[in-house]
Design a protein around this motif. Structure first.
Motif, PDB file in Angstrom:
ATOM      1  N   ARG A 165       0.854  -1.188   0.000  1.00  0.00           N
ATOM      2  CA  ARG A 165       0.000   0.000   0.000  1.00  0.00           C
ATOM      3  C   ARG A 165       0.890   1.238   0.000  1.00  0.00           C
ATOM      4  O   ARG A 165       2.067   1.168   0.361  1.00  0.00           O
ATOM      5  N   ASP A 166       0.280   2.383  -0.337  1.00  0.00           N
ATOM      6  CA  ASP A 166       1.065   3.619  -0.348  1.00  0.00           C
ATOM      7  C   ASP A 166       1.724   3.843   1.011  1.00  0.00           C
ATOM      8  O   ASP A 166       1.085   3.705   2.048  1.00  0.00           O
ATOM      9  N   TRP A 167       2.979   4.181   0.995  1.00  0.00           N
ATOM     10  CA  TRP A 167       3.803   4.552   2.156  1.00  0.00           C
ATOM     11  C   TRP A 167       4.128   3.387   3.073  1.00  0.00           C
ATOM     12  O   TRP A 167       4.659   3.593   4.149  1.00  0.00           O
ATOM     13  N   GLU A 168       3.846   2.158   2.645  1.00  0.00           N
ATOM     14  CA  GLU A 168       4.321   1.015   3.421  1.00  0.00           C
ATOM     15  C   GLU A 168       5.780   0.756   3.073  1.00  0.00           C
ATOM     16  O   GLU A 168       6.115   0.659   1.885  1.00  0.00           O
ATOM     17  N   ARG A 169       6.643   0.629   4.086  1.00  0.00           N
ATOM     18  CA  ARG A 169       8.019   0.202   3.830  1.00  0.00           C
ATOM     19  C   ARG A 169       8.009  -1.319   3.626  1.00  0.00           C
ATOM     20  O   ARG A 169       7.030  -1.986   3.957  1.00  0.00           O
ATOM     21  N   ILE A 170       9.129  -1.852   3.134  1.00  0.00           N
ATOM     22  CA  ILE A 170       9.156  -3.291   2.827  1.00  0.00           C
ATOM     23  C   ILE A 170       8.812  -4.135   4.059  1.00  0.00           C
ATOM     24  O   ILE A 170       8.018  -5.071   3.984  1.00  0.00           O
TER      25      ILE A 170
END
Ligand code: SF4
Ligand code: SF4
Length: 358
Positions: free
Chosen positions: A310-315
């Motif tokens: 999702r948007d702005w999720e880091r790995i």
């Protein structure tokens, strides 16, 4: 007798950074109201007092020859305002206080062959070491791995198309630099060291080598009448920590030194605790000059992250949400017994928080 003046202390370490800062940055230190990302490779900071400063970022190869460095400085003198800053990930940044200077600066950098990008939700330059040049224990040429990978990821550096920023790291040995990254490409030794017993007595300080081993696998021994060392191969975890203080314990090997890929590392910050890297691929050939196998896996991980997060999720946040089984499916990597950390000493000896233990 008059007291002698004390000598001046020898300053070492980082010099005071303020003397090198752009004057607008110095003036507004701690007084920034907000910042924006007008386009990939450019940041705009706005101060409470109304001052604005644009930062233009370009990637470099970290090991810079003097001609490239001069070229970068000339561009800074002519088209920026004479101040540069190198980021931890070997990007060079120019600061300008006039928006009209941004585009000519980008044109000059790109015209000279540098790539502008690496900001916000892009894949920024890989942080890496260059052990081949300065260090005594590298098992691969990390800079070469970086060059090969960034050649393939150039569009991800230039554009900001990832769900969030991606930090990659590499290291050329298994124990020291390399750091935490969303994706880390590290050397992996797969065989215990081979000891040249003729040299140990002359080259190695045996007690410090014995003390260096994290699993107490090294013992002093007499071999062919000479003081030497022996390794309990059942205990050895092939970390390579004995090789720096004792080069006759050779662990680098063209066939058995491999690369491994770890994901999900992230430092703590004001909003979150640290997350630790986990191994996702091991035994990848250490295959110069282009390391195609390692690059292909990194690209697969990035592609799956781009499509699935999702948007702005880091790995690490993306994997936590979807779970490891789905992660392995998405990146098409096999889950093997080597992914299970069952070393029973780990609970006691590995710090997993900032609490001090005794
Ligand atoms: S990663 Fe290891 S080999 Fe490379 S520079 Fe750091 S200590 Fe040296
Ligand atoms: S490679 Fe690591 S575990 Fe093995 S003997 Fe050397 S220091 Fe010990």
């Amino acid at each position: 007798m008059a007291m002698q003046d004390m000598r001046e202390p020898v300053e070492s370490g980082c010099p005071d950074p303020f003397q090198y800062m752009h004057p607008t940055m110095r003036k507004n230190f701690g007084m920034w109201k907000y910042h924006e990302h007008p386009r990939p490779g450019v940041l705009l900071h706005v101060a409470y007092g109304g001052d604005k400063i644009w930062t233009v970022r370009a990637g470099t190869q970290r090991i810079l020859d003097v001609y490239t460095l001069r070229k970068l400085c000339e561009i800074g003198d002519e088209l920026a305002e004479g101040y540069v800053h190198f980021t931890l990930r070997s990007n060079i940044e120019y600061m300008v206080t006039d928006e009209a200077k941004v585009q000519p600066l980008i044109d000059a950098l790109e015209g000279a062959g540098f790539i502008v990008g690496g900001t916000q939700n892009s894949v920024t330059m890989i942080s890496h070491t260059q052990g081949w040049l300065h260090c005594d224990i590298p098992g691969t040429d990390a800079s070469g791995v970086v060059k090969s990978m960034m050649d393939e990821l150039i569009d991800e550096f230039r554009n900001a198309n990832m769900p969030n920023r991606v930090h990659l790291t590499t290291s050329c040995c298994q124990i020291n630099c390399g750091g935490q990254g969303d994706i880390a490409i590290n050397v992996q030794h797969t065989k215990p060291p081979k000891i040249n017993h003729d040299l140990v007595a002359n080259v190695c300080e045996r007690p410090s080598v014995v003390a260096r081993c994290p699993v107490a696998a090294i013992r002093p021994a007499m071999v062919n009448g000479k003081p030497s060392l022996e390794v309990d191969e059942k205990k050895c975890i092939c970390c390579g920590a004995c090789f720096p203080p004792c080069p006759p314990m050779q662990i680098n090997d063209a066939e058995h030194s491999k690369l491994a890929i770890w994901v999900g590392g992230n430092h703590s910050n004001a909003r979150g605790k640290p997350s630790f890297q986990k191994l996702v691929a091991a035994g990848i050939p250490n295959n110069p000059p282009r390391w195609p196998e390692a690059t292909a896996i990194v690209k697969r991980i990035l592609q799956a992250y781009k499509e699935g997060a999702r948007d702005w999720e880091r790995i690490n946040e993306w994997i936590e949400r979807i779970g490891w089984p789905r992660f392995f499916e998405a990146v098409e990597l096999p889950f093997t017994k080597y992914h299970i950390d069952n070393w029973r000493g780990a609970r006691k000896s590995l710090n997993s928080s900032t609490y001090i233990r005794f």
